[in-house]
Motif scaffolding. Structure first.
Motif, PDB file in Angstrom:
ATOM      1  N   LYS A 213       0.863  -1.185   0.000  1.00 35.19           N
ATOM      2  CA  LYS A 213       0.000   0.000   0.000  1.00 35.19           C
ATOM      3  C   LYS A 213       0.892   1.225   0.000  1.00 35.19           C
ATOM      4  CE  LYS A 213      -3.851   0.099   2.269  1.00 35.19           C
ATOM      5  NZ  LYS A 213      -4.811   0.367   1.163  1.00 35.19           N
ATOM      6  N   TYR A 224      -4.082   6.961  -1.580  1.00 38.47           N
ATOM      7  CA  TYR A 224      -3.579   5.615  -1.319  1.00 38.47           C
ATOM      8  C   TYR A 224      -3.789   4.747  -2.559  1.00 38.47           C
ATOM      9  CZ  TYR A 224      -3.502   6.901   3.622  1.00 38.47           C
ATOM     10  OH  TYR A 224      -3.257   7.521   4.813  1.00 38.47           O
ATOM     11  N   ASP A 226      -3.077   0.549  -3.814  1.00 38.81           N
ATOM     12  CA  ASP A 226      -2.540  -0.791  -3.598  1.00 38.81           C
ATOM     13  C   ASP A 226      -1.820  -1.227  -4.862  1.00 38.81           C
ATOM     14  OD1 ASP A 226      -3.661  -0.748  -1.121  1.00 38.81           O
ATOM     15  OD2 ASP A 226      -5.375  -2.033  -1.638  1.00 38.81           O
TER      16      ASP A 226
END
Length: 478
Positions: A213, A224, A226
């Motif tokens: 992340k 953010y 992933d």
């Protein structure tokens, strides 16, 4: 000075014999330190000199009288520097012949041979190189660093950098241009203060995979992403595992695209060859060509369909899942207007050829080259109906002329024959004609006209020409 061992003459100030190596030093009697210490005291010296012979101090006088015997030797042989009181005198070194290679007379500091120095230097260099190699290897193969580089490149629209960090499968449609197109809506924002942490996911539990992340700050606030990574090279720099961003969520597999048969398909400006056709399409079945694309970027992909008779059709395919199906319908592909005008003109030419053959009482062979081979029977039957109506034995028809001819094409969509895939198109006709008719038993011919007859001709493109596939002209002579 002569060597007491071999008799060789040496320099007066030499410490060792130049021939045998014997130290040129005469052992000093143990009493010498006592004598020297006594001489330092002034009151002792006169007592030793004035003692008469035969007195009780004779032994001391004898030891003092022994000094003259030693003195000549001391004058000819350099005496070793005085030892501290109570210290044992240094014994002369005897030459044995076993270590003749070592010259005690050389007082220079010891030196390492050049070969040993070179070996030590090489060893140090190797150790330093190994340390640098390990540090560089760990730095360039840090998967968290790779994840941050990818997120930053995408956010800042640095497409070359982002594209180079993806571990893409072999696929000719996974071009850099296609990747940029997928992110066409990106505006680009400066990225600051990035951090990356491992996360646990089903993907990361698979061997060779990592899940990270990435957090970062832009003008829009905290963001953010992933990022999934996989080993791209197990032996990078021989000893390291190099990670790249996985294509797991960036690419979809086995996408099917259907287009009208006979047209050419492009994906992201790359032509799709026949090798991508499904087995059914390769066998020539159906009215469309079906292509199965192994890999496409997840997102918007540019589609273009072209052909000899149609206007280029462009659209976007949004591939989101494996085995998606996308269809370009016949209603999407439109005939080029110039081709439509050519067909309208050809329709008038074909109608003229048919009525001329009928009036000349020619059989079907006169128009056979204008007809599709597979439709010969149907067109021949239609021609015979016109022929028989015009050349009826119970009446005489003559002077047939076309008074009105208006051709139109209502449906300009590109359509193909479902059996052979050849393009087909319908030309609608508003037909007016005049003629003269004289019935049997009558001596007068009547003028007739039909100015509102509906007709049509279906054309198919065969052997490089548009040919009549079916028709209804509506000629009737009454």
């Amino acid at each position: 000075m002569f060597c007491p061992n071999c008799g060789t003459k040496n320099e007066d100030d030499a410490l060792f014999c130049g021939n045998c190596g014997t130290r040129l030093v005469i052992d000093v009697p143990q009493e010498t330190p006592v004598q020297e210490s006594v001489e330092e005291e002034p009151e002792v010296t006169p007592v030793q000199e004035n003692v008469p012979a035969g007195s009780e101090e004779t032994p001391v006088q004898e030891s003092v009288k022994a000094e003259p015997e030693v003195t000549p030797v001391q004058q000819s042989v350099p005496v070793q520097p005085q030892q501290a009181f109570g210290q044992q005198p240094v014994q002369p070194t005897q030459f044995t012949g076993q270590n003749s290679g070592q010259q005690p007379a050389n007082n220079k500091p010891a030196r390492f041979p050049k070969g040993i120095i070179a070996i030590v230097a090489a060893g140090v260099a190797v150790i330093a190189a190994i340390i640098i190699f390990v540090c560089v290897g760990k730095n360039v193969t840090d998967y968290k660093k790779t994840a941050k580089q990818y997120v930053k490149a995408v956010a800042e629209c640095e497409w070359n950098d982002a594209y180079s960090l993806i571990n893409l499968p072999d696929g000719e449609f996974l071009t850099k241009e296609a990747f940029i197109n997928v992110h066409a809506d990106a505006t680009g924002e400066k990225v600051e203060k990035m951090a990356a942490d491992d996360i646990v996911s089903t993907y990361s539990k698979m061997p060779g995979n990592k899940a990270v992340k990435v957090g970062y700050i832009t003008d829009s606030g905290m963001q953010y992403n992933d990022v999934y990574l996989t080993v791209a090279n197990k032996h990078y720099m021989l000893f390291f595992k190099k990670y790249k961003v996985s294509a797991e969520n960036l690419v979809v597999k086995d996408v099917t695209i259907k287009v009208p048969k006979g047209l050419t398909l492009y994906i992201n400006d790359v032509i799709v060859g026949d090798g991508y056709k499904s087995d059914a399409s390769k066998n020539g079945n159906g009215s469309s060509d079906e292509y199965v694309i192994p890999y496409l970027f997840n997102g918007k992909n540019n589609i273009k369909v072209t052909g000899e008779f149609i206007e280029d059709y462009t659209t976007q395919l949004y591939a989101a899942h494996d085995e998606d199906t996308f269809t370009v319908g016949t209603y999407n592909a439109k005939y080029v207007n110039s081709k439509l005008e050519e067909l309208k003109t050809q329709a008038r030419t074909d109608v003229d050829a048919i009525i001329n053959a009928v009036q000349a009482k020619k059989d079907y062979s006169a128009i056979a080259d204008r007809v599709c081979k597979e439709e010969k029977k149907n067109i021949e039957s239609a021609y015979k109906n016109i022929y028989d109506s015009y050349n009826d034995k119970y009446k005489t028809v003559s002077d047939l002329k076309i008074s009105k001819f208006t051709a139109s094409i209502a449906d300009t969509s590109f359509r193909v024959d479902s059996d052979d895939g050849c393009p087909v198109i319908k030309v609608s006709i508003k037909l007016g004609y005049t003629y003269k008719i004289q019935y049997s038993g009558s001596d007068k011919a009547n003028d007739k006209n039909n100015n509102n007859n509906s007709a049509y001709i279906y054309y198919k493109y065969e052997d490089g020409k548009w040919k009549i596939n079916s028709m209804y002209l509506g000629f009737g002579f009454y």
